[in-house]
Design a protein around this motif. Sequence first.
Motif, PDB file in Angstrom:
ATOM      1  N   ASP A 171      -1.298  -1.630   7.344  1.00  0.00           N
ATOM      2  CA  ASP A 171      -1.962  -2.785   7.939  1.00  0.00           C
ATOM      3  C   ASP A 171      -2.545  -3.696   6.866  1.00  0.00           C
ATOM      4  O   ASP A 171      -2.983  -4.798   7.152  1.00  0.00           O
ATOM      5  CB  ASP A 171      -3.078  -2.332   8.882  1.00  0.00           C
ATOM      6  N   MET A 172      -2.543  -3.219   5.625  1.00  0.00           N
ATOM      7  CA  MET A 172      -3.144  -4.001   4.545  1.00  0.00           C
ATOM      8  C   MET A 172      -2.101  -4.678   3.652  1.00  0.00           C
ATOM      9  O   MET A 172      -2.445  -5.461   2.779  1.00  0.00           O
ATOM     10  CB  MET A 172      -4.012  -3.093   3.658  1.00  0.00           C
ATOM     11  N   VAL A 173      -0.851  -4.327   3.832  1.00  0.00           N
ATOM     12  CA  VAL A 173       0.150  -4.968   3.003  1.00  0.00           C
ATOM     13  C   VAL A 173       0.331  -6.400   3.489  1.00  0.00           C
ATOM     14  O   VAL A 173      -0.175  -6.777   4.550  1.00  0.00           O
ATOM     15  CB  VAL A 173       1.507  -4.219   3.047  1.00  0.00           C
ATOM     16  N   SER A 174       1.051  -7.174   2.717  1.00  0.00           N
ATOM     17  CA  SER A 174       1.209  -8.571   3.096  1.00  0.00           C
ATOM     18  C   SER A 174       2.670  -8.912   3.310  1.00  0.00           C
ATOM     19  O   SER A 174       3.468  -8.775   2.390  1.00  0.00           O
ATOM     20  CB  SER A 174       0.629  -9.457   2.001  1.00  0.00           C
ATOM     21  N   LEU A 191       9.042  -1.432   3.567  1.00  0.00           N
ATOM     22  CA  LEU A 191       8.474  -2.010   2.348  1.00  0.00           C
ATOM     23  C   LEU A 191       9.582  -2.314   1.343  1.00  0.00           C
ATOM     24  O   LEU A 191       9.495  -3.288   0.580  1.00  0.00           O
ATOM     25  CB  LEU A 191       7.433  -1.059   1.749  1.00  0.00           C
ATOM     26  N   ARG A 250      11.709 -10.566  -0.989  1.00  0.00           N
ATOM     27  CA  ARG A 250      10.995 -11.265  -2.048  1.00  0.00           C
ATOM     28  C   ARG A 250      11.960 -11.653  -3.162  1.00  0.00           C
ATOM     29  O   ARG A 250      11.896 -12.766  -3.700  1.00  0.00           O
ATOM     30  CB  ARG A 250       9.883 -10.355  -2.581  1.00  0.00           C
ATOM     31  N   ASP A 309       7.387  17.544   1.294  1.00  0.00           N
ATOM     32  CA  ASP A 309       6.433  17.017   0.322  1.00  0.00           C
ATOM     33  C   ASP A 309       5.044  16.966   0.945  1.00  0.00           C
ATOM     34  O   ASP A 309       4.795  16.210   1.877  1.00  0.00           O
ATOM     35  CB  ASP A 309       6.857  15.617  -0.126  1.00  0.00           C
ATOM     36  N   TYR A 334      10.797  -5.567   2.334  1.00  0.00           N
ATOM     37  CA  TYR A 334       9.888  -6.601   1.808  1.00  0.00           C
ATOM     38  C   TYR A 334      10.308  -7.012   0.398  1.00  0.00           C
ATOM     39  O   TYR A 334      10.390  -8.191   0.067  1.00  0.00           O
ATOM     40  CB  TYR A 334       8.453  -6.064   1.732  1.00  0.00           C
ATOM     41  N   GLU A 335      10.556  -6.007  -0.417  1.00  0.00           N
ATOM     42  CA  GLU A 335      10.902  -6.293  -1.810  1.00  0.00           C
ATOM     43  C   GLU A 335      12.224  -7.036  -1.907  1.00  0.00           C
ATOM     44  O   GLU A 335      12.374  -7.974  -2.696  1.00  0.00           O
ATOM     45  CB  GLU A 335      10.960  -4.984  -2.617  1.00  0.00           C
ATOM     46  N   MET A 356       2.064   4.303   8.895  1.00  0.00           N
ATOM     47  CA  MET A 356       1.393   4.993   7.796  1.00  0.00           C
ATOM     48  C   MET A 356       0.061   4.328   7.453  1.00  0.00           C
ATOM     49  O   MET A 356      -0.126   3.142   7.730  1.00  0.00           O
ATOM     50  CB  MET A 356       2.273   4.911   6.549  1.00  0.00           C
ATOM     51  N   ALA A 366       2.374  15.772  -0.131  1.00  0.00           N
ATOM     52  CA  ALA A 366       1.625  14.530  -0.320  1.00  0.00           C
ATOM     53  C   ALA A 366       2.213  13.366   0.459  1.00  0.00           C
ATOM     54  O   ALA A 366       1.659  12.275   0.454  1.00  0.00           O
ATOM     55  CB  ALA A 366       1.562  14.192  -1.808  1.00  0.00           C
ATOM     56  N   SER A 420       1.356  15.077   5.626  1.00  0.00           N
ATOM     57  CA  SER A 420      -0.002  15.577   5.416  1.00  0.00           C
ATOM     58  C   SER A 420      -0.842  15.556   6.702  1.00  0.00           C
ATOM     59  O   SER A 420      -1.582  16.505   6.936  1.00  0.00           O
ATOM     60  CB  SER A 420      -0.686  14.852   4.255  1.00  0.00           C
ATOM     61  N   ARG A 480      10.674   3.868  -0.528  1.00  0.00           N
ATOM     62  CA  ARG A 480      10.782   2.459  -0.873  1.00  0.00           C
ATOM     63  C   ARG A 480      11.966   2.233  -1.795  1.00  0.00           C
ATOM     64  O   ARG A 480      12.706   1.256  -1.665  1.00  0.00           O
ATOM     65  CB  ARG A 480       9.507   2.010  -1.587  1.00  0.00           C
ATOM     66  N   LEU A 539      -2.579   2.268   5.519  1.00  0.00           N
ATOM     67  CA  LEU A 539      -2.537   1.105   4.623  1.00  0.00           C
ATOM     68  C   LEU A 539      -1.436   0.100   4.933  1.00  0.00           C
ATOM     69  O   LEU A 539      -1.437  -0.981   4.353  1.00  0.00           O
ATOM     70  CB  LEU A 539      -2.426   1.508   3.149  1.00  0.00           C
ATOM     71  N   LEU A 599       8.240   3.055   4.840  1.00  0.00           N
ATOM     72  CA  LEU A 599       8.560   2.919   3.425  1.00  0.00           C
ATOM     73  C   LEU A 599       9.843   2.120   3.246  1.00  0.00           C
ATOM     74  O   LEU A 599       9.953   1.276   2.345  1.00  0.00           O
ATOM     75  CB  LEU A 599       8.700   4.304   2.783  1.00  0.00           C
TER      76      LEU A 599
END
Lengths: 342, 342
Positions: free
Chosen positions: A285-288, A256, A263, A73, A259-260, A281, A75, A80, A227, A283, A253
């Motif tokens: 570093d931006m997840v919570s 993540l 939650r 893939d 994470y779900e 990957m 993308a 990439s 994910r 971003l 992934l």
Amino acid sequence: MAGLATIKDVAREVGVHPSTVSRALDPSQRDRLGEPIVARVLEAAERLGYRPDAAAASLRSGRSRLIGIIVPDIANPVFSPIISGLERTLSARGYALIVADQPPDRPEQPDILEMLVARRVDGLVLANVSLKDDAVERCLRWQVPVVLVNRAETAGRVPSVVSDDVAGMRLAVEHLVGLGHRAIVHVAGPQSLSTGSLRRRGFIEAMVAAGLSVVDDDIAEAAAFTREAGLPAARLLLAQRPDATAVVAANDLLALGVYEALREQGRRCPDDVSVIGHNDMPLVDMVSPALSTIRISHREMGERTGELLLDMIGGVCAATPQIVTQPLLIVRGSTAPPPQGS
Amino acid sequence: MAGLATIKDVAREVGVHPSTVSRALDPSQRDRLGEPIVARVLEAAERLGYRPDAAAASLRSGRSRLIGIIVPDIANPVFSPIISGLERTLSARGYALIVADQPPDRPEQPDILEMLVARRVDGLVLANVSLKDDAVERCLRWQVPVVLVNRAETAGRVPSVVSDDVAGMRLAVEHLVGLGHRAIVHVAGPQSLSTGSLRRRGFIEAMVAAGLSVVDDDIAEAAAFTREAGLPAARLLLAQRPDATAVVAANDLLALGVYEALREQGRRCPDDVSVIGHNDMPLVDMVSPALSTIRISHREMGERTGELLLDMIGGVCAATPQIVTQPLLIVRGSTAPPPQGS
DNA sequence: AAGGCGTGCGCAATCGATTGCACAAACGCT
DNA sequence: AGCGTTTGTGCAATCGATTGCGCACGCCTT
């Protein structure tokens, strides 16, 4: 075609034979020619805007200066940067890169590999091989130089450039053990891929080395590195081992997905359960919370793949080197000491 | 070369002339031949593993069945799905895709565009043009079919496939206005790019349409579409308009830069300030708070670009269509009503 | 039964660059 | 001065597929 000058046009302009123009334009043959002629040819070629026809050159010389890469893939953020690094190395040396997608499920109606070989690529990069893949055999049979990247095959028949997956998992497990965790579980990737398989093995080895045992229930295999596939695997794992204080995911992934799952169950990361990923990957570093992970430099892997492949094409290396890059532990907010009293 | 059968081998095997083999293999010429011969040629070609040499076919026919795409960064999550969609469309119709990187700052030593034209690509996709770009002129001069994607140029001289940036900003502003915001500011992208420029214009138009005025201090231009460039722009904006309750960013990465600026100042999103992005990049649903944004289907843009380009090559379309895809508002956690009493 | 026409296939030129070989000129040598 | 050697350039074949042209052969018509 109508607007582009050929080698004959240049020859006529200068008043020499086309073969002379060809030699004057080739740096390795240039010094066999007289100084003034070379200058005049170069000037005329520049003035007419001459660009050699790659198809004609390829036909005669047998070298297309084309490299193909097959990825699952384009993308995908893992692949990439590999493509990007590869392209950078190749274009600097006059090669162009043909990119082809081959999703794992696609019925590969038009055989991508054959298509690239039919285009007479000078070399091939395979980023989508499974542990046992007949694509490798076919390349071997066709005698086209090939390098595997990111994923290797079981039999090391061809060169490869991969991250040290076992070492990466050791870093992850040692980090968690250092924080005090002992009940550590693993969301594994597809075992048909070297990344999934080696990381699983690395997890087990590191656990054993830390004096911790691993049983079947400590590991759940996700169907894909996504994910969506991570969520059910994580659910299963958390059900089997409700006492687990840390989850090592085979990639970001999947983490993540964990994470779900946490939650859903109302458990908090990292307060109740620590989570660590793999790949670093963009971003994540931006997840919570910001994901702790094992960083792999995919771009660098792409670059080294390009260098290796060009060396093979140039006949520089005879052996089948297995290049292994070293991963790096990145500690962020998703890993913390286990909750008190657990 | 040694291991691959040529058309002559097939001809010899069947006992016919090479030209007959060529015709038998071409579906559009096949019916000019006798039924039994075609069958025998097809069988022999299959048995010998014959694959036509693309270079030879290209040389003679003038068509390479190669398409080139130039992007500013292959690994950028905006461009990689475009490449992916394009590749899918092209490969389904027998075309291969050459991907080339041309970062905005790179001194373009080896002229990528010329390199692709020298390879006699049948068509070219430009994803990196600025509003005024000489690359377009050069393609026009060389008469190579070209389509712009994602970014358009001022003069609509060539076909393009872009998202409706103005409409996207209208969706964003209307969403915020609907939530009760009136003090809305904008982190703009580079004004040399159509995306940056049109989104800025769309912001202003939507604000005016909502009965809100826009002054210079309400907009800060980031130097690039990156988190790093978004941070200083956001700082400036928040200093100029400390009373702002909502920020519209020209893309998701800039929005993440806004997140960081807010965090620096101890202001919370969405409680104190709402933020909305643009693009709906992967993982922005996982950041904290989950980013509200304007979704653009980059993959679909890539696919439509491929269809358009192939139509042009086939001589189907004469005009220079400007295809505009419609964006979609995605509401997540980063937008909320403004704080009470503001 | 003979001439016109269409069908099916072969012939050969062609695309543009590369490269082994040959040949001419220039030089050095004895 | 003559011969061997190097140097610089031209010649022509070649890579593999495509395609306009032309030639046979067979069919239909009168």
